[in-house]
Write an enzyme that holds these catalytic residues in place. Structure first.
Site, PDB file in Angstrom:
ATOM      1  N   SER A 127       0.891  -1.130  -0.015  1.00  0.00           N
ATOM      2  CA  SER A 127      -0.145   0.195   0.058  1.00  0.00           C
ATOM      3  C   SER A 127       0.891   1.425  -0.175  1.00  0.00           C
ATOM      4  O   SER A 127       1.954   1.098   0.527  1.00  0.00           O
ATOM      5  CB  SER A 127      -0.771   0.021   1.257  1.00  0.00           C
ATOM      6  OG  SER A 127      -1.263   1.271   1.688  1.00  0.00           O
ATOM      7  N   TYR A 152      -2.299  -0.364  10.259  1.00  0.00           N
ATOM      8  CA  TYR A 152      -2.317  -0.999   9.242  1.00  0.00           C
ATOM      9  C   TYR A 152      -1.194  -0.796   7.939  1.00  0.00           C
ATOM     10  O   TYR A 152      -0.560  -1.621   7.666  1.00  0.00           O
ATOM     11  CB  TYR A 152      -3.680  -0.349   8.139  1.00  0.00           C
ATOM     12  CG  TYR A 152      -3.836  -0.387   6.782  1.00  0.00           C
ATOM     13  CD1 TYR A 152      -4.096  -1.843   6.488  1.00  0.00           C
ATOM     14  CD2 TYR A 152      -3.558   0.477   6.094  1.00  0.00           C
ATOM     15  CE1 TYR A 152      -4.103  -1.979   4.905  1.00  0.00           C
ATOM     16  CE2 TYR A 152      -3.531   0.229   4.456  1.00  0.00           C
ATOM     17  CZ  TYR A 152      -3.709  -1.045   3.852  1.00  0.00           C
ATOM     18  OH  TYR A 152      -3.608  -1.123   2.804  1.00  0.00           O
ATOM     19  N   LYS A 156       1.960  -3.152   6.603  1.00  0.00           N
ATOM     20  CA  LYS A 156       2.346  -3.205   5.188  1.00  0.00           C
ATOM     21  C   LYS A 156       3.949  -3.275   5.169  1.00  0.00           C
ATOM     22  O   LYS A 156       4.633  -3.832   4.407  1.00  0.00           O
ATOM     23  CB  LYS A 156       1.448  -2.318   4.341  1.00  0.00           C
ATOM     24  CG  LYS A 156       0.224  -2.606   4.256  1.00  0.00           C
ATOM     25  CD  LYS A 156      -0.152  -3.883   3.404  1.00  0.00           C
ATOM     26  CE  LYS A 156      -1.513  -4.373   3.484  1.00  0.00           C
ATOM     27  NZ  LYS A 156      -1.831  -5.681   2.870  1.00  0.00           N
TER      28      LYS A 156
HETATM   29  C1  UD1 Z   1      -5.545   3.817   2.922  1.00  0.00           C
HETATM   30  C2  UD1 Z   1      -4.299   3.587   1.957  1.00  0.00           C
HETATM   31  C3  UD1 Z   1      -4.633   2.894   0.855  1.00  0.00           C
HETATM   32  C4  UD1 Z   1      -5.304   1.736   1.186  1.00  0.00           C
HETATM   33  C5  UD1 Z   1      -6.702   1.892   1.709  1.00  0.00           C
HETATM   34  C6  UD1 Z   1      -7.347   0.360   2.121  1.00  0.00           C
HETATM   35  C7  UD1 Z   1      -3.246   5.550   2.814  1.00  0.00           C
HETATM   36  C8  UD1 Z   1      -2.466   6.791   2.143  1.00  0.00           C
HETATM   37  N1  UD1 Z   1      -4.078   4.856   1.786  1.00  0.00           N
HETATM   38  O1  UD1 Z   1      -6.495   4.637   2.103  1.00  0.00           O
HETATM   39  O2  UD1 Z   1      -3.294   2.652   0.243  1.00  0.00           O
HETATM   40  O3  UD1 Z   1      -5.492   1.037  -0.070  1.00  0.00           O
HETATM   41  O4  UD1 Z   1      -6.582   2.510   3.065  1.00  0.00           O
HETATM   42  O5  UD1 Z   1      -8.563   0.919   2.974  1.00  0.00           O
HETATM   43  O6  UD1 Z   1      -3.155   5.358   3.969  1.00  0.00           O
HETATM   44  N2  UD1 Z   1     -12.435  10.302   3.845  1.00  0.00           N
HETATM   45  C9  UD1 Z   1     -13.248  11.320   4.359  1.00  0.00           C
HETATM   46  N3  UD1 Z   1     -14.562  10.829   4.890  1.00  0.00           N
HETATM   47  C10 UD1 Z   1     -14.779   9.414   4.793  1.00  0.00           C
HETATM   48  C11 UD1 Z   1     -14.110   8.491   4.471  1.00  0.00           C
HETATM   49  C12 UD1 Z   1     -12.507   8.904   4.070  1.00  0.00           C
HETATM   50  O7  UD1 Z   1     -13.136  12.586   4.398  1.00  0.00           O
HETATM   51  O8  UD1 Z   1     -16.131   9.288   5.412  1.00  0.00           O
HETATM   52  C13 UD1 Z   1     -11.329  10.784   3.545  1.00  0.00           C
HETATM   53  C14 UD1 Z   1      -9.931  10.250   4.259  1.00  0.00           C
HETATM   54  O9  UD1 Z   1      -9.704  11.057   5.378  1.00  0.00           O
HETATM   55  C15 UD1 Z   1      -8.938  10.157   3.234  1.00  0.00           C
HETATM   56  C16 UD1 Z   1      -9.545  10.013   1.921  1.00  0.00           C
HETATM   57  O10 UD1 Z   1     -11.043  10.102   2.113  1.00  0.00           O
HETATM   58  O11 UD1 Z   1      -8.412  11.430   2.960  1.00  0.00           O
HETATM   59  C17 UD1 Z   1      -9.611   8.329   1.437  1.00  0.00           C
HETATM   60  O12 UD1 Z   1      -9.959   7.543   2.635  1.00  0.00           O
HETATM   61  P1  UD1 Z   1      -9.948   6.136   2.476  1.00  0.00           P
HETATM   62  O13 UD1 Z   1     -10.888   6.005   1.161  1.00  0.00           O
HETATM   63  O14 UD1 Z   1     -10.425   5.601   3.692  1.00  0.00           O
HETATM   64  O15 UD1 Z   1      -8.535   5.575   2.251  1.00  0.00           O
HETATM   65  P2  UD1 Z   1      -7.309   5.868   2.672  1.00  0.00           P
HETATM   66  O16 UD1 Z   1      -7.421   5.850   4.322  1.00  0.00           O
HETATM   67  O17 UD1 Z   1      -6.627   6.986   2.098  1.00  0.00           O
END
Ligand code: UD1
Length: 343
Positions: A127, A152, A156
Site C-alpha cells: 500500500s 495498518y 504493510k
Molecule cells: C488507505 C491507504 C490505501 C489503502 C486503503 C485501504 C493511505 C494513504 N492509503 O487509504 O493505500 O488501499 O487505506 O483501505 O493510507 N475520507 C473522508 N470521509 C470518509 C472516509 C474517508 O473524508 O468518510 C477521506 C479520508 O480522510 C482520506 C480519503 O477520504 O483523506 C480516502 O480515505 P479512504 O478511502 O479511507 O482511504 P485511505 O485511508 O486514504
C-alpha cells in the site's frame, strides 16, 4: 495445467483480479477466502462475467494446520497472489493487535507454505501507506519510507520487509510487492464491485451510499495544508489494479524482472482532494451530495500520489480509467445493489 492461488479472492481487489486472470491467462485459478470481510456472492458475480470456471477453498490463513490440510495436496502451483488481509486504517488504529495478528500471521503462514511446496512466485498487496507523510511528492519506489501513520500501514511495511528477507534466504523465490494507492470503482459491467459486510470506512463506498440515503458523509478535515484543505490521494480504478497483477504475474513467471524482490507503485499519478473526488461523483451521477466537514481522522496522511513510471516501463502497464470513470462505475454498482435489494 498450472494453477495460481489467489488469497482473499472473494474480496474487492481479489475478485476483480480473478476476472482478469480468467479472461487473460490459461491458468487454473484457485481462490482462498474466509469471508471475514467478503461474501461468496462475489464468486457468483464472477461466474456471471467470465465463461471459464475456477476453484474455491474456504480457509482462514491464520490457521496453519487447516492451511496445510486444505492446500497441502495442491499440485503445479506456479504462484500465489496474496490479497487476504485487513485493510481499514481507522479500524487498525482502534484495534492494532487485530491487524498485527491477522496480517502478519497469515503472511508468515503463506510464506512457509511456499517454502514447503517450492512455490517460487509471489505477489504481495502492499500500500502507498508505507510512505507515511513523505517529504517530496510524487513518491517513487526509491522514496524513503517515513514512519507508519497507522498499524495498518505498519503491517504493510513489516510485510514488505519480511518478504525481502525471505527472498534473501531463498534464492529461487521471487516476489513482487505492489504498492496500491487508493483502489476505487467497480467492474465496468456494473455486475461486481465491493461488498463490504460492515459499514465501509473508505471514501467512495461512503459517497455512493450517501447518495442513496444509506450513509452520511463527513469530510475528515478541511484544514490540511493542501489546495482546498482536504487530504489528497491517488485514486485508481480497481480493474487497472487487477490488470497490473496479471502483468506482474506474467513478468514473474517469465523471469523478466531483473530483481528477485521487485517493487511497483500502482497509482495514476494524479493527486485528487476529497472535495475534488466528491465533485467528480456529483458530476457523473447528476446527484448533489449532502455532506458535512468534520475533524481530521486519526492515522490519515496529508497527501500522497504516485510516480508510476516504473510499472509503466517494466510491466507495460498503463492505467486506463479516469477519476470520472471510477466514480461512474462505483455509482453503477451502487445502483445495481439497490436494484437487487428492491426486487
Ligand atoms: C488507505 C491507504 C490505501 C489503502 C486503503 C485501504 C493511505 C494513504 N492509503 O487509504 O493505500 O488501499 O487505506 O483501505 O493510507 N475520507 C473522508 N470521509 C470518509 C472516509 C474517508 O473524508 O468518510 C477521506 C479520508 O480522510 C482520506 C480519503 O477520504 O483523506 C480516502 O480515505 P479512504 O478511502 O479511507 O482511504 P485511505 O485511508 O486514504
Amino acid at each position: 495445467m498450472q494453477s495460481i492461488i489467489v488469497t482473499g479472492g472473494a474480496g474487492y481487489i481479489g475478485s476483480h483480479t480473478i476476472i482478469e486472470l480468467l479472461n487473460n491467462t490459461d491458468l487454473n485459478v484457485i481462490s482462498v477466502d474466509n469471508f471475514s470481510n467478503s461474501s461468496s456472492a462475489a464468486y457468483e458475480k464472477i461466474k456471471q462475467i467470465c465463461s471459464r470456471s475456477f476453484e474455491t477453498i474456504e480457509l482462514d490463513l491464520c490457521d496453519k494446520q487447516l492451511l496445510e490440510k486444505k492446500l497441502g495436496s495442491l499440485e503445479n502451483v506456479v504462484g500465489i497472489i496474496h490479497f487476504a488481509a485487513y485493510k481499514s486504517v481507522p479500524e487498525s488504529v482502534a484495534d492494532p493487535l487485530l491487524y498485527y495478528h491477522n496480517n502478519n500471521t497469515s503472511l508468515i503462514n503463506i510464506l512457509e507454505f511456499c517454502k514447503i511446496k517450492g512455490i517460487q512466485n509471489f505477489i504481495f498487496s502492499s500500500s502507498c501507506s508505507v510512505y507515511g507523510n513523505a517529504d517530496a511528492l510524487p513518491v517513487t519506489e526509491k522514496t524513503p519510507l517515513a514512519k507508519a501513520e497507522s498499524p495498518y500501514a505498519h503491517t504493510k511495511q513489516m510485510g514488505e520487509e519480511m518478504i525481502a528477507f525471505f527472498c534473501k534466504a531463498n534464492p529461487s523465490f521471487r516476489a513482487t510487492l505492489l504498492r496500491y494507492f487508493n483502489p476505487v470503482g467497480a467492474h465496468i459491467s456494473g455486475k461486481i464491485g465491493e461488498f463490504p459486510l460492515n459499514r465501509p470506512n473508505n471514501l467512495v463506498p461512503i459517497i455512493t451510499q450517501t447518495a442513496v440515503g444509506k450513509n452520511s458523509l463527513v469530510v475528515f478535515g478541511n484544514d490540511y495544508p493542501t489546495r482546498d484543505g482536504s487530504c489528497i490521494r491517488d485514486y485508481i480504478h480497481v480493474s487497472d489494479i487487477a490488470d497490473a497483477h496479471v502483468k506482474a504475474l506474467q513478468n514473474l513467471i517469465q523471469k523478466k524482472g531483473l530483481e528477485q524482490c521487485q517493487l511497483f507503485n500502482l497509482g495514476t499519478g494524479n493527486g485528487v482532494s476529497v472535495l475534488e473526488a466528491i465533485a467528480s461523483f456529483e458530476k457523473v451521477s447528476g446527484t448533489k451530495l449532502k455532506y458535512t466537514i468534520g475533524g481530521r481522522r486519526a492515522g490519515d496522511v496529508v497527501a500522497v500520489y504516485a510516480n508510476n513510471t516504473r510499472a509503466k516501463e517494466q510491466l507495460n502497464w498503463v492505467p486506463k480509467y479516469s477519476l470520472d470513470d471510477m466514480m461512474a462505475s462505483a455509482w453503477k454498482w451502487q445502483l445495481n445493489i439497490e436494484g437487487s435489494n428492491n426486487s
